[in-house]
Design an enzyme around this catalytic site. Structure first.
Site, PDB file in Angstrom:
ATOM      1  N   GLY A  84      25.543  38.602  42.722  1.00  0.00           N
ATOM      2  CA  GLY A  84      24.479  37.659  43.016  1.00  0.00           C
ATOM      3  C   GLY A  84      25.115  36.294  43.069  1.00  0.00           C
ATOM      4  O   GLY A  84      26.300  36.154  42.782  1.00  0.00           O
ATOM      5  N   SER A  85      24.352  35.295  43.453  1.00  0.00           N
ATOM      6  CA  SER A  85      24.941  33.969  43.550  1.00  0.00           C
ATOM      7  C   SER A  85      24.578  33.152  42.330  1.00  0.00           C
ATOM      8  O   SER A  85      23.820  33.593  41.473  1.00  0.00           O
ATOM      9  CB  SER A  85      24.434  33.264  44.803  1.00  0.00           C
ATOM     10  OG  SER A  85      23.104  32.867  44.575  1.00  0.00           O
ATOM     11  N   GLY A  87      29.128  35.169  44.371  1.00  0.00           N
ATOM     12  CA  GLY A  87      28.188  35.596  45.384  1.00  0.00           C
ATOM     13  C   GLY A  87      28.358  34.952  46.738  1.00  0.00           C
ATOM     14  O   GLY A  87      27.791  35.402  47.707  1.00  0.00           O
ATOM     15  N   HIS A  88      29.141  33.879  46.824  1.00  0.00           N
ATOM     16  CA  HIS A  88      29.122  33.189  48.105  1.00  0.00           C
ATOM     17  C   HIS A  88      29.970  33.873  49.168  1.00  0.00           C
ATOM     18  O   HIS A  88      30.827  34.690  48.892  1.00  0.00           O
ATOM     19  CB  HIS A  88      29.505  31.723  47.954  1.00  0.00           C
ATOM     20  CG  HIS A  88      30.548  31.498  46.915  1.00  0.00           C
ATOM     21  ND1 HIS A  88      30.244  31.491  45.583  1.00  0.00           N
ATOM     22  CD2 HIS A  88      31.863  31.339  47.016  1.00  0.00           C
ATOM     23  CE1 HIS A  88      31.364  31.303  44.907  1.00  0.00           C
ATOM     24  NE2 HIS A  88      32.349  31.217  45.744  1.00  0.00           N
ATOM     25  N   LYS A 100      14.006  35.585  37.532  1.00  0.00           N
ATOM     26  CA  LYS A 100      13.139  34.400  37.613  1.00  0.00           C
ATOM     27  C   LYS A 100      11.679  34.789  37.831  1.00  0.00           C
ATOM     28  O   LYS A 100      10.936  34.086  38.531  1.00  0.00           O
ATOM     29  CB  LYS A 100      13.619  33.444  38.712  1.00  0.00           C
ATOM     30  CG  LYS A 100      15.096  33.051  38.538  1.00  0.00           C
ATOM     31  CD  LYS A 100      15.470  31.863  39.359  1.00  0.00           C
ATOM     32  CE  LYS A 100      16.966  31.567  39.181  1.00  0.00           C
ATOM     33  NZ  LYS A 100      17.417  30.412  39.949  1.00  0.00           N
ATOM     34  N   MET A 101      11.282  35.910  37.252  1.00  0.00           N
ATOM     35  CA  MET A 101       9.881  36.329  37.345  1.00  0.00           C
ATOM     36  C   MET A 101       8.960  35.272  36.744  1.00  0.00           C
ATOM     37  O   MET A 101       7.796  35.161  37.137  1.00  0.00           O
ATOM     38  CB  MET A 101       9.686  37.681  36.638  1.00  0.00           C
ATOM     39  CG  MET A 101      10.226  38.895  37.383  1.00  0.00           C
ATOM     40  SD  MET A 101       9.515  39.151  39.029  1.00  0.00           S
ATOM     41  CE  MET A 101       7.840  39.671  38.631  1.00  0.00           C
ATOM     42  N   ASP A 102       9.500  34.498  35.783  1.00  0.00           N
ATOM     43  CA  ASP A 102       8.688  33.436  35.181  1.00  0.00           C
ATOM     44  C   ASP A 102       8.243  32.414  36.233  1.00  0.00           C
ATOM     45  O   ASP A 102       7.179  31.814  36.121  1.00  0.00           O
ATOM     46  CB  ASP A 102       9.451  32.750  34.044  1.00  0.00           C
ATOM     47  CG  ASP A 102      10.848  32.312  34.474  1.00  0.00           C
ATOM     48  OD1 ASP A 102      11.550  33.098  35.150  1.00  0.00           O
ATOM     49  OD2 ASP A 102      11.250  31.175  34.136  1.00  0.00           O
ATOM     50  N   SER A 106      62.216  31.070  72.724  1.00  0.00           N
ATOM     51  CA  SER A 106      62.231  30.986  74.181  1.00  0.00           C
ATOM     52  C   SER A 106      63.285  29.953  74.585  1.00  0.00           C
ATOM     53  O   SER A 106      63.345  28.874  74.001  1.00  0.00           O
ATOM     54  CB  SER A 106      60.848  30.565  74.690  1.00  0.00           C
ATOM     55  OG  SER A 106      60.880  30.387  76.081  1.00  0.00           O
ATOM     56  N   SER A 117      60.341  38.365  70.190  1.00  0.00           N
ATOM     57  CA  SER A 117      59.936  39.160  69.019  1.00  0.00           C
ATOM     58  C   SER A 117      59.928  38.319  67.743  1.00  0.00           C
ATOM     59  O   SER A 117      60.796  38.466  66.892  1.00  0.00           O
ATOM     60  CB  SER A 117      60.824  40.398  68.857  1.00  0.00           C
ATOM     61  OG  SER A 117      62.191  40.107  69.022  1.00  0.00           O
TER      62      SER A 117
END
Lengths: 300, 635
Positions: B30-31, B112-113, B165-167, B469, B541
């Site tokens: 998660g972030s 999370g980022h 963060k249900m609150d 070259s 190469s």
């Protein structure tokens, strides 16, 4: 189905790491600091390679300032079956008589331990060194890999660590480079004590409470282990029943007052205690994030 | 969450109970905004894994730099390295520990980022379960889907979606149900079957360690109950077929020869027959040795040492299995690869692959597609950049024992290592063996290279001219060929410019195309060596790894790297073809030496310093070297 206990899984994982590194490096060594974590690591190494002898020597980077009981333990281990023990003391530090009193804890630790370790690794050409550090000890350790890569100057670059996926450890390196290996990375202090109890591993008696002569300095109880300890005018060692949660140089290691004189009592005290193990170490308090800085410079 | 009273009264009883604890590893994703650090911090705090001195620091820091308005900011417990403390973000994988009465937990805490897929893959690779955080106000975001996809890809079977963060949404059952529905729909599409959705508040402590009175509508477990009961992967793997990769051969004396390793799945029993893979030889287990005494059986997760009845060849990297359920054996695979390095993965490039205890060479064959982990779209790709996920073919230099990752994480997972820097550059999961390798057999022929050598009167080899070259490669190669031809040596000159008109005209100058360009020329050179010719390859190469690949295609002593060493300013000063001028003007992109690197050879067989040696003298020196190596006869 038989569920392995957490100690069985930790043990099996550590053994796996020890074997991988021995199989993939040319000249490994085990750092032996005489403390409880070293005791556990040595025990695991014996299990990993049984019935063969240890396929690497032990190395003690000495400062000449360890507790006398630690030196006694070291000699006991050196005499035990299948063990080759090397001792390195930084010759310059020895010549200058570097000590924590006149030079301060930062210089003392840097010269004896950080420089001493680098000298020893270079002198013997070790390309992998096992150390007993755990991730739960300190915040910056939480992010260090199990195999921690060091350049030819022994420097650690926390921004450029190799990803460590599954249990696939990449021990490849160029000549001159080395790796520090932490087989106890995922153990906690409680795991270590439980394991010592379960396996009956011998440890230095300093971990057990006993009446010892101490003086109080900057809030820490310092044991007067020999006559080299300078006392301030009027300062007198007092006999207190103390023990040590962590061991190092005696002038830099704080004791705690305790009644715990058996393993179960130590574990009980630990479970009920409210301060972390490294608090007893004077060197960690020097500066914020000091451990991270020391590690970048080559400290274990 | 040990009860202090029980410890005080009966520490022995406590120790006995705790000796039976199991171990669960999980990843928290998660972030910063989802409150992931707060959830982990809360778990540590409730489990009494935070000490008073750490708490004092936490209280002080919460006041000073906290973001929770005076409450303890648990996120601060988790920041480790000082650099990221200043930035206020987590930049790497950190491991945290706590335990309850039932289990010890190891939490992989990963950021999370966007740019840090590699860290999440690292943390997920060893996890038994995943806790995915979402912010109840925001619901399922792109990032949630990315995390879930990686979790599913890494084979984690159990996922808890912690709706945090249900609150802040008034503990709304309806909001919870919406997010749950959205998520389960997505989880089903990516094959996550066991998902538990939990309404929590890390800040207030709801449903983290104790059921919350504020969510009476929720009947499920708390987060900690979930973690205490979810299945440990190693337990499941005991039911899978036996696999034990051999790590180390233990041979203390003539009488003992044991094979040390850790069982990754199944059960190993004394007296039972086993098979050694990929060789396919069989024997019987005579002892399972540990320092604590011999065992009758060992289960997945244990580290043991095994002795066998027969003197058969077993070495590090071999896999011990039961005879009737062996792993597969192959040298060509389709795999999912997660790229972890700033240098991209290129088709045709060769890496070291470590799988189990075995390390082999692996060449990337076509990259089938790249996966956009946000949208799950498949995109065409010729390379994988840092943090990209793709599906590609891998050709190994020898067969290995393996299982598809979906069946066994330990025998199907691998890392890729750069041969030059030794960095771990990628991680991957084997999907299946490609049968092509088994169906297209090498056709043995009667007239072989040795026969042609006898007829030609000289040995074949590759003279590989590399340099910037305008360094003078073609000029020198041309002079060498003329001299050899005059001496009756059969030669052919492959010139970079000429080949690009035909064989390689479909290729441009990106890194990926340069690798393919060299690969094709190296393969042609190899055929010509087989035909008995001295092949002169004149190619810029620029990359060491491709020159090493070309070297690996022909026999020992048949590859001579000639470094035409001309400093950039001199080559640019000559600018015979006017290319440097164009490159400097920005009209020509990816030009070696200007905006594309040239990796000088470290140990070429010959180094021609064109500031000291002219082209004719250089040609003589090269011909003399061929004589010295008895590739051609001396005159």
């Amino acid at each position: 189905m038989r569920t392995l206990t957490h100690l069985q899984r930790l043990e099996a994982e550590s053994i796996h790491i020890l074997r991988e590194v021995v199989a993939e490096t040319e000249r490994p060594v085990m750092l032996y600091s005489i403390g409880k974590d070293s005791a556990v690591m040595l025990h695991l190494a014996r299990k990993a390679f049984h019935p063969a002898r240890l396929p690497f020597p032990l190395l003690h980077v000495d400062t000449t300032w360890k507790f006398r009981e630690m030196y006694a333990m070291r000699e006991q281990v050196a005499r035990s079956e299948g063990v080759e023990l090397l001792v390195h003391r930084n010759p310059e530090a020895l010549a200058l008589g570097v000590n924590p009193f006149t030079h301060g804890s930062a210089v003392h630790t840097d010269v004896w331990k950080t420089q001493g370790l680098r000298q020893a690794l270079d002198r013997y050409g070790f390309d992998a060194a096992f150390g007993g550090a755990r991730r739960d000890e300190e915040k910056s350790r939480a992010k260090e890999r199990i195999l921690s890569f060091r350049n030819a100057q022994h420097h650690w670059d926390p921004k450029n660590q190799r990803p460590e996926l599954w249990n696939l450890y990449n021990a490849r390196k160029h000549r001159g480079e080395s790796i520090r290996v932490f087989p106890l990375s995922n153990w906690t202090e409680l795991d270590v004590w439980q394991y010592i109890h379960q396996e009956n591993i011998p440890i230095v008696s300093l971990y057990f409470a006993k009446e010892r002569p101490v003086v109080e300095r900057d809030g820490a109880l310092i044991m007067v282990d020999d006559e080299r300890m300078p006392l301030a005018p009027g300062e007198r060692p007092m006999l207190r029943k103390v023990r040590f949660r962590t061991l190092g140089c005696y002038p830099l290691t704080g004791a705690v007052e305790s009644e715990a004189d058996t393993l179960p009592a130590i574990i009980r005290e630990m479970l009920l205690s409210r301060s972390s193990e490294r608090q007893g170490r004077v060197i960690d308090r020097d500066a914020n994030a000091s451990m991270e800085k020391k590690k970048q410079e080559g400290y274990f | 969450m040990a009860s202090s009273d029980s410890i005080r009264d009966d520490v022995i009883g406590y120790l006995r109970a705790h000796a039976r604890k199991s171990l669960l590893r999980f990843i928290a994703c998660g972030s910063v905004d989802d409150g992931k650090s707060s959830v982990i911090g809360r778990l540590l705090y409730e489990a009494k894994s935070v000490f008073e001195d750490q708490l004092a620091v936490l209280e002080e820091e919460s006041r000073r730099i906290g973001t929770t308005g005076g409450k303890l900011d648990f996120a601060l417990l988790l920041d480790g390295l000082s650099a990221e403390r200043e930035q206020g973000i987590t930049i790497d994988v950190a491991y945290r520990f706590f335990s309850t009465e039932k289990r010890k937990f190891i939490v992989a805490d990963t950021p999370g980022h966007e740019q840090y897929t590699r860290n999440m893959v690292t943390g997920a690779s060893t996890a038994d379960a995943a806790v995915i955080l979402v912010d109840a106000r925001k619901g399922v975001l792109t990032q949630t889907r990315r995390h879930s996809y990686i979790v599913a890809m890494l084979g984690i079977r159990h996922v808890a979606l912690a709706i945090n963060k249900m609150d802040l949404v008034g503990y709304s059952e309806q909001r919870f149900a919406e997010i749950r529905r959205d998520y389960l729909e997505f989880a089903g599409r990516i094959g996550l079957e066991d998902v538990a959705c939990l309404p929590i508040s890390a800040l207030e402590g709801d449903n983290v360690t104790a059921p919350s009175p504020r969510t009476p509508w929720f009947r499920g477990p708390t987060l900690i109950e979930y973690l205490e009961t979810v299945e440990v992967d190693e337990d499941r793997m005991q039911r899978a077929p036996l696999r034990m990769p051999v790590q180390w051969v233990n041979r203390p004396d003539q009488d003992f020869r044991g094979f040390a390793g850790r069982l990754v799945s199944g059960i190993l029993r004394r007296g039972e027959p086993v098979r050694i893979n990929p060789a396919g030889t069989q024997s019987v287990v005579t002892r399972i040795v540990t320092r604590d005494g011999d065992l009758d059986e060992a289960v997945a997760g244990q580290s043991v040492t095994v002795t066998l009845r027969d003197e058969i060849d077993v070495s590090r990297g071999d896999v011990i299995s039961a005879p009737d359920s062996p792993p597969g054996s192959a040298d060509e695979f389709e795999a999912v690869v997660v790229w972890m390095h700033a240098q991209p993965m290129l088709r045709g490039r060769s890496y070291l692959m470590k799988i189990g205890a075995k390390t082999v060479g692996a060449t990337v064959s076509p990259i089938k597609y790249r996966i956009n982990v946000n949208t799950l779209e498949r995109l065409a790709a010729t390379r994988l950049d840092l943090n990209e996920v793709g599906v590609c073919g891998l050709e190994l230099d020898r067969p290995i024992a393996f299982d598809p990752y979906a069946e066994n994480r330990a025998t199907g997972a691998f890392i890729l290592i750069d041969r030059m820097t030794n960095d771990t550059v990628g991680g991957g999961m084997l999907r299946f063996a490609l049968r092509r390798s088994q169906n297209v057999h090498w056709q043995a022929v009667d007239v072989d290279q040795g026969a042609r050598t006898r007829l030609n009167g000289h040995r074949p080899c590759v003279l590989w001219f590399t340099g910037l070259s305008g360094a003078g490669k073609s000029t020198i190669a041309n002079l060498v060929e003329k001299r050899l031809h005059a001496r009756g040596v059969h030669t052919y000159l492959l010139d970079g410019d000429n080949v690009r008109h035909g064989l390689n005209k479909d290729l441009g100058f990106t890194d990926a195309d340069r690798v393919e360009n060299v690969r094709r020329v190296a393969e042609v050179a190899k055929l010509m060596v087989d035909a008995g010719l001295v092949v002169l390859v004149s190619f810029i190469s620029p990359f060491r790894s491709e020159r090493r690949m070309a070297r690996g295609l022909v026999g020992e002593g048949e590859f001579l790297e000639v470094f035409v060493d001309t400093p950039l300013e001199i080559a640019e000063g000559r600018d015979v073809k006017g290319l440097y001028r164009k490159a400097r003007a920005g009209q020509l992109r990816n030009f070696t030496g200007i905006d594309s690197p040239y990796e000088a050879p470290e140990r070429p067989e010959l180094r021609i310093d064109t500031t000291k040696v002219g082209a004719e003298a250089a040609a003589l020196e090269i011909v003399a070297e061929l004589e010295r190596r008895t590739l051609i006869a001396a005159e």
